[in-house]
Write a protein that holds these residues in place. Sequence first.
Motif, short mmCIF file in Angstrom:
data_model
loop_
_atom_site.label_atom_id
_atom_site.label_comp_id
_atom_site.label_asym_id
_atom_site.label_seq_id
_atom_site.Cartn_x
_atom_site.Cartn_y
_atom_site.Cartn_z
N ILE A 117 0.83 -1.21 0.00
CA ILE A 117 0.00 0.00 0.00
C ILE A 117 0.86 1.26 0.00
CG2 ILE A 117 -1.71 1.31 1.34
CD1 ILE A 117 -2.76 -1.41 2.36
N ASP A 118 1.88 1.29 0.84
CA ASP A 118 2.82 2.42 0.91
C ASP A 118 4.20 1.82 1.16
OD1 ASP A 118 4.47 4.60 1.72
OD2 ASP A 118 2.70 5.73 2.33
N GLN A 119 5.01 1.73 0.12
CA GLN A 119 6.23 0.93 0.21
C GLN A 119 7.18 1.39 1.30
OE1 GLN A 119 8.95 0.65 -3.26
NE2 GLN A 119 8.78 -1.56 -2.98
N VAL A 120 7.53 2.68 1.31
CA VAL A 120 8.54 3.17 2.25
C VAL A 120 8.02 3.12 3.69
CG1 VAL A 120 9.95 5.14 2.95
CG2 VAL A 120 9.65 4.62 0.52
N VAL A 121 6.88 3.78 3.93
CA VAL A 121 6.31 3.82 5.28
C VAL A 121 5.92 2.41 5.73
CG1 VAL A 121 4.43 4.71 6.71
CG2 VAL A 121 5.52 6.18 5.00
N GLY A 122 5.35 1.63 4.82
CA GLY A 122 4.91 0.28 5.15
C GLY A 122 6.06 -0.62 5.58
N ILE A 123 7.16 -0.59 4.82
CA ILE A 123 8.31 -1.43 5.15
C ILE A 123 8.93 -1.02 6.48
CG2 ILE A 123 10.68 -2.03 4.49
CD1 ILE A 123 9.80 -1.99 1.58
N ILE A 124 9.15 0.29 6.65
CA ILE A 124 9.82 0.77 7.87
C ILE A 124 8.98 0.47 9.10
CG2 ILE A 124 10.58 2.83 9.11
CD1 ILE A 124 11.39 4.02 6.38
N SER A 125 7.68 0.77 9.04
CA SER A 125 6.82 0.56 10.21
C SER A 125 6.66 -0.93 10.52
CB SER A 125 5.46 1.22 10.00
OG SER A 125 4.84 0.77 8.81
N HIS A 126 6.52 -1.77 9.48
CA HIS A 126 6.38 -3.21 9.71
C HIS A 126 7.69 -3.78 10.29
CE1 HIS A 126 4.27 -7.07 8.83
NE2 HIS A 126 5.50 -7.53 8.87
N PHE A 127 8.82 -3.29 9.78
CA PHE A 127 10.12 -3.74 10.29
C PHE A 127 10.28 -3.39 11.76
CE2 PHE A 127 14.54 -2.53 11.27
CZ PHE A 127 15.15 -3.78 11.15
N ILE A 128 9.97 -2.16 12.13
CA ILE A 128 10.10 -1.73 13.53
C ILE A 128 9.15 -2.54 14.41
CG2 ILE A 128 9.73 0.18 15.14
CD1 ILE A 128 10.64 2.07 12.88
N HIS A 129 7.93 -2.74 13.93
CA HIS A 129 6.92 -3.47 14.69
C HIS A 129 7.37 -4.90 14.98
CE1 HIS A 129 2.77 -3.46 16.12
NE2 HIS A 129 2.61 -4.67 15.62
N LEU A 130 7.78 -5.60 13.94
CA LEU A 130 8.17 -7.00 14.10
C LEU A 130 9.49 -7.14 14.87
CD1 LEU A 130 7.57 -9.92 13.58
CD2 LEU A 130 8.49 -9.71 11.26
N THR A 131 10.41 -6.21 14.67
CA THR A 131 11.69 -6.25 15.38
C THR A 131 11.49 -6.03 16.88
OG1 THR A 131 12.92 -5.44 13.45
CG2 THR A 131 13.96 -5.18 15.61
N ALA A 132 10.69 -5.02 17.23
CA ALA A 132 10.46 -4.71 18.65
C ALA A 132 9.80 -5.89 19.36
CB ALA A 132 9.59 -3.46 18.78
N VAL A 133 8.78 -6.47 18.73
CA VAL A 133 8.08 -7.61 19.35
C VAL A 133 9.01 -8.81 19.45
CG1 VAL A 133 6.14 -9.19 19.15
CG2 VAL A 133 5.83 -6.79 18.59
N SER A 134 9.83 -9.04 18.42
CA SER A 134 10.74 -10.19 18.43
C SER A 134 11.78 -10.07 19.55
CB SER A 134 11.45 -10.31 17.08
OG SER A 134 10.53 -10.60 16.05
N ILE A 135 12.27 -8.86 19.80
CA ILE A 135 13.22 -8.65 20.89
C ILE A 135 12.55 -8.94 22.24
CG2 ILE A 135 14.54 -6.89 22.16
CD1 ILE A 135 15.07 -5.54 19.44
N TRP A 136 11.37 -8.38 22.42
CA TRP A 136 10.62 -8.55 23.66
C TRP A 136 10.29 -10.02 23.92
CZ3 TRP A 136 5.49 -5.37 24.72
CH2 TRP A 136 5.15 -5.50 26.06
#
Length: 363
Positions: free
Chosen positions: A137-156
């Motif tokens: 849907i929005d390549q730049v914002v979509g990739i960055i936000s999904h990356f941060i979301h999945l990374t933060a949860v994976s660390i936790w």
Amino acid sequence: MDIVVIISQTLLYLCFSVLIGSFILLLVPSQYRPDIKISKRLLLISAITLPVFAFIPVLDITLYIAPRLGLVESLKIVLTTYTVGTAWDFTLLGSGVLILLIALARPAEKSIYAILGALLSFGIILTVAWSSHASSIDQVVGIISHFIHLTAVSIWVGVLLIIGWCSLNHKNWLEFLSWFSMVAIGCLVATALSGLILMDVMVDGYIDSWLVSYGQGLLIKHLFLLPLVFYALANGFIVKYMLSKDAAFNPIPWIRVEGFILFVIFTITAIFSQQSPPHGNYLMSEAVSPLFHLLHNDVIDSGSTIGFVVNLNTVYFFFLSILFVGLIVLSFFKKASIILSFLFSCLFVMCIYLMLMVTVVIR
């Protein structure tokens, strides 16, 4: 095939958590964590299955177009022209390097091995974010936000899983909490902010999205954050008090409950992420959620919106949810079974969900 995709995505998130949690804890000095034993076989299995689980959505698309073009030709097209296929090519490449790193690493090289392993794992998460719905849907914002979301949860989740299931004792627990509490808060903030950005990209009207399956999944996921925050606060603050009163108190079971809640959130994410996001005139092309229809038989069309009217059932489920909050707190202080505490958490979420659903009216 949908159920296979859901299971594969849940296990994919689990593999990321195991890998990242292990690499982070290997970098933490022993005086700031309990003694842990991380099996090399566990890390290898996680790394090997990463591209396998990530391939399932690619296979799903391939099988969808195969009747017209043939299986081999369809697979070739998906891997070379579709974003999900191209992203998987890089997932496979990164996973191959990670497998070699884990297999060839020596104990004396623990620090550099953990740093490289974490970087490779983050890189593979980026390839998964590249193939996400948000990216389309929005390549730049979509990739960055999904990356941060999945990374933060994976660390936790990762640190919780490894501490909860690979710890040999609960030595240095207060020292562990001194840094992990800050990490957990940071992950919660990062998850919340990136989640809000993802919703802005993918969802047109959060409350109205409850009409469809994607919105229902999003709501249930958010409701599970309530018991999660309780356990996070309990593990960060109440445990300190309990340990000060009783040095023999074992906090590990409650870390496991927090991990269980996060795993449920992973599973819900995998389920609703396979649904089309409510973007644009989604009620024109998307059936109303069966779960929503179970509680509301109103006629729903593209102009329907959701409103709220408090009634007697709302009050009933509100007080029932308060009761389960009390039982969750009581189970913590009485050192009850973690299964019982987890059950109370699920019942609390169900009551809050039903409270909202019986308050909903269609306009």
